[in-house]
Design an enzyme around this catalytic site. Structure first.
Site, short mmCIF file in Angstrom:
data_model
loop_
_atom_site.label_atom_id
_atom_site.label_comp_id
_atom_site.label_asym_id
_atom_site.label_seq_id
_atom_site.Cartn_x
_atom_site.Cartn_y
_atom_site.Cartn_z
CB CYS A 6 -1.19 -0.02 1.24
SG CYS A 6 -1.97 -1.34 1.18
CD GLN A 25 -7.10 -6.43 3.31
OE1 GLN A 25 -6.46 -5.09 3.43
NE2 GLN A 25 -7.72 -6.85 2.31
NE ARG A 46 -20.86 3.87 -1.79
CZ ARG A 46 -19.60 2.94 -2.13
NH1 ARG A 46 -18.74 3.14 -0.98
NH2 ARG A 46 -19.20 2.35 -3.05
CB SER A 93 -9.90 1.56 2.23
OG SER A 93 -8.98 0.11 2.12
CG HIS A 112 -6.01 1.94 -0.04
ND1 HIS A 112 -4.75 2.38 -0.69
CD2 HIS A 112 -5.66 0.88 0.59
CE1 HIS A 112 -3.76 1.82 0.02
NE2 HIS A 112 -4.31 0.74 0.84
CB CYS A 162 -0.97 -0.08 7.82
SG CYS A 162 -2.49 -0.05 6.96
N GLY A 189 1.44 -4.02 3.69
CA GLY A 189 1.62 -5.37 3.69
C GLY A 189 2.76 -5.82 4.35
#
Length: 395
Positions: A89, A157, A212, A238, A339, A369, A371
């Site tokens: 990420c 995750q 949204r 995300s 994301h 954060c 992986g």
């Protein structure tokens, strides 16, 4: 030590999954921001030293060194190389770090940095699961060395997000309230035109289409993503999306040569690992160490971008750092804005730079954060026109 400066930063809107950007080839999405970056700045295209792009799951349309292929697809000079970074990420945040290091070392002067991800076409973990048997969930499961050290604990995750919520006593209702605020902030930013300067129109899309109009009542109706994660729903996670972003990083010599005005200086860059089973907690110790090494405190930082991989991640970070929410993700985070994995780091930095300028702030800190239990931290010092800082870079 030489200084590294940010001169420009831009991004596409975030296109929701199967939305307005979903049919654009990943290379063309990357090319779009690179062409805009070159066109907006008075540096000849053949004077760029490198292109460093973040991208995760480099298969299909994202394969083949997408930094290089995006540059070429934009019609830009053959002589400019490119390299693609995968730090999960944090890929495009790491791309920024590599560019800053190249400039600080004196080996390069002009670098296009960024990232691209088309998650509609290449869903998350596609590369990880490619060629694996049905039901295979992690590339580590068959490793003797990994199992000897970590046993059969899940590298998951969702498991990590729930574990963090439990450990820091964060309820599902609190996470939903945090998520709702993310959407409200993003919608307000769109309605107020706060993103207009950083976004370049892409295939007719002028604004992010991921935020949204929702409610706590609607969020409460959603089922958890699994029985083992009772507090984790799509609402507090995300969003997958399609997007690209680009940043221009230069040396002081390039500033003078091309008559550029620096918008920010890279004040600190670092990366730190943490427990891969906790998976998402590394931003906490990484931020603490970064602030200590930079000689700064939470109070010194005007704005924070803490990637909202899940609501519990950012909320636990705020609790541990004793940081008020009114300084964190002020225009919404990944829960609302998406994301796009390899592009997220550059997108966050682009937004933080523009917001620092609007608020006349000085320092901004970005972390996320990644992986495997890793986190990058970047601190930038926003510079006012005609008043560049002479401070040295904190290591």
């Amino acid at each position: 030590m030489s200084q590294a400066y940010i001169v420009d930063a831009l991004r596409t809107p975030t296109g929701r999954r199967k939305g307005s950007l979903s049919q654009i080839h990943a290379i063309d999405l990357g090319a779009h921001v690179l062409k805009a970056l070159v066109d907006r700045n008075p540096i000849p295209a053949d004077q760029y030293d490198d292109v460093i792009f973040g991208c995760v799951d480099t298969i299909g349309s994202q394969a083949g060194n997408i930094a290089r292929t995006s540059w070429l697809a934009a019609g830009l000079p053959l002589s400019v190389p490119g390299t693609t970074v995968d730090r999960q990420c944090g890929s495009s945040q790491q791309a920024l770090h590599f560019a800053a290091q190249a400039v600080m070392s004196g080996t390069q002067d002009v670098i296009a940095v960024g990232g691209v991800q088309t998650m509609t076409q290449i869903p998350i973990s596609s590369a990880m699961l490619a060629g694996q048997p049905l039901g295979f969930t992690t590339p580590f499961a068959q490793s003797e060395g990994w199992n000897k050290r970590f046993g059969n604990a899940p590298v998951d995750q969702f498991y990590a997000a729930q574990r963090i919520a439990d450990h820091w006593n964060i309820s599902r209702g609190e996470m939903e309230a945090f998520a709702l605020e993310s959407h409200k902030r993003a919608l307000n930013a769109i309605e107020s035109g706060l993103f207009n300067r950083e976004i370049i129109e892409t295939k007719g899309l002028k604004q992010d289409e991921t935020p949204r109009n929702t409610s706590l009542a609607k969020m409460a109706e959603l089922e958890p993503v699994g029985d083992a994660y009772p507090g984790i729903t799509a609402a507090v996670s995300s969003q997958t999306c399609d997007a690209s972003a680009a940043i221009l990083v230069v040396s002081e010599a390039a500033l003078k040569k091309y008559g550029l005005t620096p918008r920010a200086r890279i004040h600190h860059i670092s990366v730190l690992g943490d427990d891969p089973i906790w998976h998402l907690t590394a931003p906490i110790p990484a931020t603490k160490r970064a602030l200590e090494k930079a000689g700064l405190s939470i109070e010194d930082i005007d704005l924070f971008e803490v990637n909202e991989a899940f609501a519990s991640v950012a909320m636990a970070w705020m609790k541990e750092l004793d940081c008020p929410h009114d300084k964190v993700n002020v225009n919404g985070g990944a829960i609302a804005l998406g994301h796009p994995l390899g592009a997220t780091g550059a997108r966050l930095m682009t937004g933080m730079l523009h917001e620092l300028e609007r608020r006349d702030g000085r320092f901004g800190l970005q972390t996320m954060c990644e992986g495997g239990g890793v986190a990058n931290v970047t601190i930038i010092e926003r510079l006012k026109p005609q008043a560049p800082s002479n401070n040295t870079v904190a290591s």
